[in-house]
Write a protein that holds these residues in place. Structure first.
Motif, PDB file in Angstrom:
ATOM      1  N   LEU A 176     -18.626  35.244  -1.671  1.00 41.92           N
ATOM      2  CA  LEU A 176     -19.134  34.657  -0.420  1.00 41.92           C
ATOM      3  C   LEU A 176     -18.003  34.038   0.399  1.00 41.92           C
ATOM      4  O   LEU A 176     -17.960  34.170   1.620  1.00 41.92           O
ATOM      5  CB  LEU A 176     -20.169  33.570  -0.718  1.00 41.92           C
ATOM      6  CG  LEU A 176     -21.597  33.999  -0.994  1.00 41.92           C
ATOM      7  CD1 LEU A 176     -22.464  32.769  -1.239  1.00 41.92           C
ATOM      8  CD2 LEU A 176     -22.157  34.808   0.154  1.00 41.92           C
ATOM      9  N   ASP A 199     -16.254  36.692   2.006  1.00 41.79           N
ATOM     10  CA  ASP A 199     -17.072  37.287   3.067  1.00 41.79           C
ATOM     11  C   ASP A 199     -16.983  36.496   4.370  1.00 41.79           C
ATOM     12  O   ASP A 199     -16.838  37.077   5.444  1.00 41.79           O
ATOM     13  CB  ASP A 199     -18.537  37.380   2.614  1.00 41.79           C
ATOM     14  CG  ASP A 199     -18.737  38.489   1.589  1.00 41.79           C
ATOM     15  OD1 ASP A 199     -17.893  39.395   1.552  1.00 41.79           O
ATOM     16  OD2 ASP A 199     -19.715  38.425   0.841  1.00 41.79           O
ATOM     17  N   GLY A 207     -21.750  43.326  -0.628  1.00 44.84           N
ATOM     18  CA  GLY A 207     -22.394  42.006  -0.704  1.00 44.84           C
ATOM     19  C   GLY A 207     -22.653  41.644  -2.154  1.00 44.84           C
ATOM     20  O   GLY A 207     -22.522  42.477  -3.060  1.00 44.84           O
ATOM     21  N   PRO A 208     -23.049  40.394  -2.393  1.00 40.96           N
ATOM     22  CA  PRO A 208     -23.168  39.921  -3.776  1.00 40.96           C
ATOM     23  C   PRO A 208     -24.549  40.132  -4.415  1.00 40.96           C
ATOM     24  O   PRO A 208     -24.752  39.700  -5.534  1.00 40.96           O
ATOM     25  CB  PRO A 208     -22.879  38.425  -3.643  1.00 40.96           C
ATOM     26  CG  PRO A 208     -23.279  38.076  -2.254  1.00 40.96           C
ATOM     27  CD  PRO A 208     -23.133  39.304  -1.420  1.00 40.96           C
ATOM     28  N   PHE A 209     -25.469  40.824  -3.741  1.00 35.20           N
ATOM     29  CA  PHE A 209     -26.834  40.876  -4.277  1.00 35.20           C
ATOM     30  C   PHE A 209     -27.254  42.236  -4.817  1.00 35.20           C
ATOM     31  O   PHE A 209     -28.424  42.466  -5.102  1.00 35.20           O
ATOM     32  CB  PHE A 209     -27.834  40.387  -3.217  1.00 35.20           C
ATOM     33  CG  PHE A 209     -27.624  38.936  -2.880  1.00 35.20           C
ATOM     34  CD1 PHE A 209     -27.846  37.956  -3.828  1.00 35.20           C
ATOM     35  CD2 PHE A 209     -27.170  38.555  -1.631  1.00 35.20           C
ATOM     36  CE1 PHE A 209     -27.628  36.616  -3.539  1.00 35.20           C
ATOM     37  CE2 PHE A 209     -26.949  37.222  -1.329  1.00 35.20           C
ATOM     38  CZ  PHE A 209     -27.174  36.246  -2.284  1.00 35.20           C
ATOM     39  N   TYR A 259     -33.321  37.587  -1.418  1.00 30.87           N
ATOM     40  CA  TYR A 259     -33.352  38.701  -2.364  1.00 30.87           C
ATOM     41  C   TYR A 259     -34.122  38.246  -3.595  1.00 30.87           C
ATOM     42  O   TYR A 259     -34.174  37.047  -3.905  1.00 30.87           O
ATOM     43  CB  TYR A 259     -31.930  39.129  -2.746  1.00 30.87           C
ATOM     44  CG  TYR A 259     -31.241  39.846  -1.615  1.00 30.87           C
ATOM     45  CD1 TYR A 259     -31.441  41.206  -1.424  1.00 30.87           C
ATOM     46  CD2 TYR A 259     -30.439  39.163  -0.715  1.00 30.87           C
ATOM     47  CE1 TYR A 259     -30.841  41.876  -0.371  1.00 30.87           C
ATOM     48  CE2 TYR A 259     -29.833  39.821   0.344  1.00 30.87           C
ATOM     49  CZ  TYR A 259     -30.035  41.178   0.512  1.00 30.87           C
ATOM     50  OH  TYR A 259     -29.450  41.832   1.559  1.00 30.87           O
ATOM     51  N   TYR A 289     -31.148  36.732   7.933  1.00 24.47           N
ATOM     52  CA  TYR A 289     -31.238  35.647   6.943  1.00 24.47           C
ATOM     53  C   TYR A 289     -29.881  34.973   6.806  1.00 24.47           C
ATOM     54  O   TYR A 289     -28.842  35.584   7.100  1.00 24.47           O
ATOM     55  CB  TYR A 289     -31.724  36.193   5.586  1.00 24.47           C
ATOM     56  CG  TYR A 289     -30.756  37.122   4.905  1.00 24.47           C
ATOM     57  CD1 TYR A 289     -29.708  36.630   4.125  1.00 24.47           C
ATOM     58  CD2 TYR A 289     -30.869  38.494   5.043  1.00 24.47           C
ATOM     59  CE1 TYR A 289     -28.804  37.480   3.515  1.00 24.47           C
ATOM     60  CE2 TYR A 289     -29.965  39.357   4.449  1.00 24.47           C
ATOM     61  CZ  TYR A 289     -28.938  38.842   3.681  1.00 24.47           C
ATOM     62  OH  TYR A 289     -28.029  39.674   3.087  1.00 24.47           O
ATOM     63  N   ILE A 299     -26.729  33.620   4.690  1.00 25.51           N
ATOM     64  CA  ILE A 299     -26.112  33.742   3.363  1.00 25.51           C
ATOM     65  C   ILE A 299     -26.155  32.343   2.733  1.00 25.51           C
ATOM     66  O   ILE A 299     -26.268  31.347   3.451  1.00 25.51           O
ATOM     67  CB  ILE A 299     -24.668  34.282   3.451  1.00 25.51           C
ATOM     68  CG1 ILE A 299     -23.757  33.302   4.188  1.00 25.51           C
ATOM     69  CG2 ILE A 299     -24.643  35.645   4.135  1.00 25.51           C
ATOM     70  CD1 ILE A 299     -22.285  33.672   4.083  1.00 25.51           C
ATOM     71  N   ARG A 329     -26.873  36.533   8.881  1.00 25.10           N
ATOM     72  CA  ARG A 329     -26.612  37.960   8.981  1.00 25.10           C
ATOM     73  C   ARG A 329     -27.741  38.596   9.787  1.00 25.10           C
ATOM     74  O   ARG A 329     -28.906  38.211   9.646  1.00 25.10           O
ATOM     75  CB  ARG A 329     -26.611  38.612   7.586  1.00 25.10           C
ATOM     76  CG  ARG A 329     -25.545  38.053   6.640  1.00 25.10           C
ATOM     77  CD  ARG A 329     -25.010  39.162   5.760  1.00 25.10           C
ATOM     78  NE  ARG A 329     -24.449  40.180   6.621  1.00 25.10           N
ATOM     79  CZ  ARG A 329     -24.408  41.485   6.340  1.00 25.10           C
ATOM     80  NH1 ARG A 329     -24.895  41.926   5.198  1.00 25.10           N
ATOM     81  NH2 ARG A 329     -23.890  42.356   7.178  1.00 25.10           N
ATOM     82  N   HIS A 341     -30.830  43.770   8.070  1.00 27.50           N
ATOM     83  CA  HIS A 341     -30.166  44.994   7.583  1.00 27.50           C
ATOM     84  C   HIS A 341     -30.804  45.463   6.283  1.00 27.50           C
ATOM     85  O   HIS A 341     -31.479  44.687   5.600  1.00 27.50           O
ATOM     86  CB  HIS A 341     -28.669  44.750   7.358  1.00 27.50           C
ATOM     87  CG  HIS A 341     -28.413  43.659   6.356  1.00 27.50           C
ATOM     88  ND1 HIS A 341     -28.363  42.333   6.704  1.00 27.50           N
ATOM     89  CD2 HIS A 341     -28.235  43.705   5.013  1.00 27.50           C
ATOM     90  CE1 HIS A 341     -28.153  41.605   5.614  1.00 27.50           C
ATOM     91  NE2 HIS A 341     -28.080  42.413   4.568  1.00 27.50           N
ATOM     92  N   HIS A 392     -29.573  47.572   2.718  1.00 23.72           N
ATOM     93  CA  HIS A 392     -28.388  48.037   1.978  1.00 23.72           C
ATOM     94  C   HIS A 392     -28.655  49.376   1.283  1.00 23.72           C
ATOM     95  O   HIS A 392     -29.782  49.614   0.809  1.00 23.72           O
ATOM     96  CB  HIS A 392     -28.060  47.065   0.840  1.00 23.72           C
ATOM     97  CG  HIS A 392     -27.588  45.722   1.286  1.00 23.72           C
ATOM     98  ND1 HIS A 392     -26.262  45.395   1.360  1.00 23.72           N
ATOM     99  CD2 HIS A 392     -28.270  44.616   1.651  1.00 23.72           C
ATOM    100  CE1 HIS A 392     -26.143  44.122   1.741  1.00 23.72           C
ATOM    101  NE2 HIS A 392     -27.353  43.630   1.930  1.00 23.72           N
TER     102      HIS A 392
HETATM  103  C1  BEZ Z   1     -25.667  40.636   1.895  1.00 23.58           C
HETATM  104  O1  BEZ Z   1     -25.845  41.300   2.876  1.00 23.58           O
HETATM  105  O2  BEZ Z   1     -26.440  40.786   0.951  1.00 23.58           O
HETATM  106  C2  BEZ Z   1     -24.561  39.635   1.866  1.00 23.58           C
HETATM  107  C3  BEZ Z   1     -23.296  40.002   2.259  1.00 23.58           C
HETATM  108  C4  BEZ Z   1     -22.280  39.080   2.238  1.00 23.58           C
HETATM  109  C5  BEZ Z   1     -22.528  37.781   1.824  1.00 23.58           C
HETATM  110  C6  BEZ Z   1     -23.806  37.411   1.431  1.00 23.58           C
HETATM  111  C7  BEZ Z   1     -24.847  38.350   1.467  1.00 23.58           C
END
Ligand code: BEZ
Ligand code: FE
Length: 306
Positions: free
Chosen positions: A75, A78, A108-110, A167, A201, A203, A222, A225, A227
């Protein structure tokens, strides 16, 4: 401006030269570059001990907060744009070519690697009240970017947040693996599933990454989106996201991941009682051979290197 010679001009080289003969060439190159940039940063800014220690504390706290459900180090990278930059460096493939593979975007971390394999046309939405969120029918074809041929056996691995912006692994009220699924294409390369129209949402901002954002007077949001991780035998995997053109923050992503070619339109859908929106989207993959070659024929050297 401090003069270069206020500090020992040989110090940085001495630290770099302490590297032993057993270091691999890549480790030697990366650490020499890192040491040089860190030392230049400290000299140029006349970094104080207190400021350096604040940075050390921030790294330590990021480490303490991280576990299998939270990656605070990522994060921090990011919000500083590092994951997006590394993504661009790693996956760039002649971005001016007439035909090109689907652009990449950060993981991303999820991400979870073991999302359920679902039958084509299934829904990734489970355990949510039917009235919550706008149900969307997403579908398209996975093709070879050079030949246009459909790719059989491509796995479309998809994940997005619930309407509350979380998430499933962040939210004890969501069922395990909610809003995640993997779909495998047949001979026609087609995929299809039900999902929700995603929402913007924030982060997680209750740790070091959030403190950095606050200090920089930035928001943590963000744009909406979805993924994807696409894999197929013989093809270079694609990690990407698609972004809702109408979403707030589309011009101002907290982690700098939006690319024009990944912005999509959700279309009101009449033909299906279950779905309010339709989202047609085709993915184009590069074979390992083509990924090595770079631009498609007909692309000039000059335009390819711009
Ligand atoms: C995400 O899109 O899941 C994400 C990307 C970077 C940091 C936190 C969440
Ligand atoms: Fe996300």
């Amino acid at each position: 401006m401090p003069s270069e010679h206020r500090f020992d001009p040989n110090f940085t080289d001495a630290v770099i030269n302490a590297t032993g003969p057993g270091a691999t060439p890549r480790v030697r190159q990366l650490t020499a570059g890192l040491i040089r940039h860190l030392h230049d940063f400290a000299r140029e800014n006349e970094l104080t001990v207190d400021e350096w220690m604040a940075g050390v504390e921030l790294l330590n706290e990021a480490g303490r907060m991280s576990d299998s459900k939270r990656n605070e180090g990522q994060l921090v990278c990011d919000v500083l744009g590092l994951e997006s930059l590394v993504d661009e460096i790693t996956y760039k493939l002649a971005s001016t070519a007439a035909s090109e593979p689907t652009a990449t975007a950060i993981l991303g971390p999820f991400y979870r690697h073991d999302a359920p394999q679902l039958p084509m046309g299934a829904s990734i939405v489970s355990g949510l009240d039917n009235t919550e969120g706008d149900c969307t029918w997403m579908h398209g074809t996975v093709t070879d970017f050079r030949t246009g041929a459909p790719i059989a056996g491509a796995v479309v691995d998809v994940w997005h947040t619930a309407p509350n912006g979380l998430y499933e692994q962040q939210d004890p009220d969501q069922p395990e693996m909610n809003l995640r699924g993997r779909f495998t294409t047949g001979a026609d390369g087609k995929y299809a599933f039900y999902c929700l129209r995603p929402v913007p949402y924030p982060i997680p901002f209750d740790g070091p990454a959030g403190r950095i954002l606050k200090a920089l007077d930035r928001h943590p949001f963000r744009p909406a989106h979805i993924h994807f991780l696409l894999t197929a035998p013989g093809y270079k995997p694609i990690v990407t996201q698609i972004f809702d053109r109408k979403s707030k923050y589309i011009e101002d992503d907290a982690v700098f991941a939006v690319k024009d070619s990944l912005v999509v339109d959700f279309v009101p859908f009449e033909g299906d009682a279950k779905a309010e929106f339709e989202l047609p989207y085709d993915f184009k993959m590069a074979s390992f051979e083509d990924a090595k070659k770079g631009p498609v024929e007909g692309t000039t050297e000059e335009s390819a290197s711009m």
